[in-house]
Design an enzyme around this catalytic site. Structure first.
Site, PDB file in Angstrom:
ATOM      1  CG  HIS A 113       6.285  -6.201   1.537  1.00 29.21           C
ATOM      2  ND1 HIS A 113       7.486  -5.716   2.010  1.00 29.21           N
ATOM      3  CD2 HIS A 113       5.579  -5.098   1.135  1.00 29.21           C
ATOM      4  CE1 HIS A 113       7.514  -4.394   1.928  1.00 29.21           C
ATOM      5  NE2 HIS A 113       6.369  -3.989   1.391  1.00 29.21           N
ATOM      6  CD  GLU A 120       3.255  -3.149   2.281  1.00 27.40           C
ATOM      7  OE1 GLU A 120       3.401  -2.585   1.169  1.00 27.40           O
ATOM      8  OE2 GLU A 120       4.039  -2.988   3.235  1.00 27.40           O
ATOM      9  CG  HIS A 140       4.309  -1.882  -2.305  1.00 25.30           C
ATOM     10  ND1 HIS A 140       5.228  -2.549  -1.533  1.00 25.30           N
ATOM     11  CD2 HIS A 140       4.660  -2.103  -3.603  1.00 25.30           C
ATOM     12  CE1 HIS A 140       6.104  -3.148  -2.324  1.00 25.30           C
ATOM     13  NE2 HIS A 140       5.777  -2.901  -3.592  1.00 25.30           N
ATOM     14  CD  GLU A 162       3.381   2.574  -1.012  1.00 25.26           C
ATOM     15  OE1 GLU A 162       4.616   2.431  -0.984  1.00 25.26           O
ATOM     16  OE2 GLU A 162       2.587   1.924  -0.277  1.00 25.26           O
TER      17      GLU A 162
END
Length: 462
Positions: A281, A295, A348, A416
């Site tokens: 992102h 995030e 992430h 993650e």
């Protein structure tokens, strides 16, 4: 110290440490004596025997690759190359592959390197100019810097072959300005030393003698890089310092900046490995959000920490983003491929509607990927370390059809860390100590992957 004094200082060192002939060679002419001595001292050049250098023998492309590769500290481990006419067991195979990867020398369209082909003066100029970061016309650049000189008829003699002695002279001049025909070096990079008793050396390796020591925090100015060493001025002293012990602007110059202390004994093959760190992102894309926790901020924090850890190793490391910038998904994989990445790690955090969902998981892409097994191995190593770091639920390693994995051409994993939608997981994402612990986990996971692939990385663990 002026360049004239530096020149005299180096020559006086030679007179003390070297015999009448270069490093024991009995066939080196006086015009190349000091330069060959200098290169032998640094392990850059070798002869066919302890007493024979063969100075008048025309240098081959294989020898040129080895000479330059050693000079700029490339990986010389004998290995398979991209060229079908280079024997993996050749003395120069590792340097040929490394120098080709750097774009310093290349082969023909038929996949051949022609290692035995003789090198011309024009080719020498191009090789040295590329290796040491000199732009523009190679012959002109080297002559302007006093590295090369023309022929008696006023031409450069581009088509003439070059001898081992002459190549050594030009290479020594490229490394150390004290040998050059002109003294026009500019010191423009401001840096400081980071350790006490730091040696300033006559050449870019610990094989060269020290000409002085400086304390931590000493200001120096740098001129150019040779491999991972900066040619600096500290007070009145000039010489080389490893960039590992300097902080500040690295200036312009050649090749790569080292991130491990010189001569640590760490696996030299790691220098040819590039790790791509991809914080997800960024910019206008905040990723998952929980209140003020975003995030994009969490993963950039972790990514920068991982990057800093990797910068202290022989690996090369690149980040798809190091600031709060929006990067398209396709641009991330393109960046990795353009930088010739060997490993890709995307970072992430998860989010779902249920606040009770928690845990850590890692993804790899399996459909038609030529690196499935390595991607799975990388994912498993990172996953295991992340579980140790945050002790969250093990959600396992999984196949994932994500663009940054699918569009890549190297072993790739998407980590993650936890669920931003879970209060317990999210609490770790706001805790700097926990984030540092997770960063070390990802770093160690990457090392675990390389260890499993047969690399010696034991000294690098945190």
């Amino acid at each position: 110290m002026t360049f004239v004094l530096a020149f005299c200082m180096i020559f006086s060192l030679f007179s003390i440490q070297a015999p009448a002939q270069a490093a024991g060679f009995t066939d080196v002419p006086s015009r190349a004596l000091n330069e060959v001595n200098y290169l032998v001292q640094g392990g850059v050049v070798q002869g066919s025997s302890p007493t024979v250098f063969n100075p008048d023998q025309t240098i081959t492309r294989a020898e040129a690759a080895a000479f330059v590769g050693r000079a700029i500290q490339l990986n010389g481990t004998k290995r398979q190359t991209r060229f079908n006419d280079v024997d993996p067991g050749s003395f120069a195979s590792g340097y040929i592959e490394s120098i080709a990867a750097k774009g310093i020398m290349s082969g023909a369209s038929n996949g051949k390197f022609s290692p035995g082909k003789l090198v011309t003066r024009g080719e020498m100029a191009v090789i040295i100019a590329k290796a040491f970061g000199h732009t523009g016309n190679a012959e002109t650049a080297l002559m302007n810097l006093g590295i090369a000189s023309g022929m008696g008829n006023g031409s450069f003699g581009s088509a003439q072959t070059i001898t081992r002695a002459d190549f050594a002279v030009f290479l020594a001049r490229a490394i150390n300005p004290a040998f050059r025909l002109k003294q026009n070096i500019t010191f423009s990079s401001n840096m400081k030393s980071t350790t006490n008793g730091l040696n300033i050396r006559t050449g870019p390796s610990t094989s060269y003698p020290s000409v002085g020591k400086i304390a931590a925090g000493t200001s120096v100015t740098g001129a150019f890089l040779v491999g991972g060493w900066m040619f600096v001025k500290a007070g009145n002293t000039t010489g080389f310092i490893s960039m590992y012990y300097l902080t500040g602007s690295s200036g312009s110059g050649t090749v790569t900046q080292p991130t491990t202390p010189p001569s640590t004994g760490t696996d030299s093959r790691l220098q040819s490995q590039t790790i791509i760190i991809d914080p997800g992102h960024g910019g206008t894309d905040p990723g998952a959000v929980n209140g003020s926790l975003r995030e994009k901020d969490v993963v950039l924090n972790v990514g920068l920490k991982v990057n800093k850890l990797l910068e202290q190793t022989p690996f090369k490391v690149k980040m798809t983003r190091s600031t709060d910038t929006f990067i398209k998904l396709t641009d991330r994989s393109t960046f990795a491929k353009n930088n010739k990445g060997n490993v890709f790690v995307s970072i992430h955090v998860n989010s779902v509607n249920s606040s009770s969902t928690s845990g850590t998981e890692t993804f790899y892409y399996a459909a038609g990927n030529p690196h499935v097994s390595d991607s799975k191995l990388l994912s498993s190593k990172i996953q295991a370390r992340m579980l140790e770091a945050w002790n969250l639920k093990d959600r396992g390693i999984k196949k994932g059809n994500f663009s940054v994995l699918r569009e890549n051409n190297m072993p790739a994993a998407l980590a993650e860390l936890g669920f931003i939608s879970n209060s317990s997981d999210a609490a770790k994402m706001t805790n700097e100590a926990a984030l540092s612990k997770m960063s070390i986990a990802i770093y160690n996971g990457i090392l675990d992957y390389y260890k499993a692939k047969g690399y010696d990385i034991n000294k690098l663990y945190k």
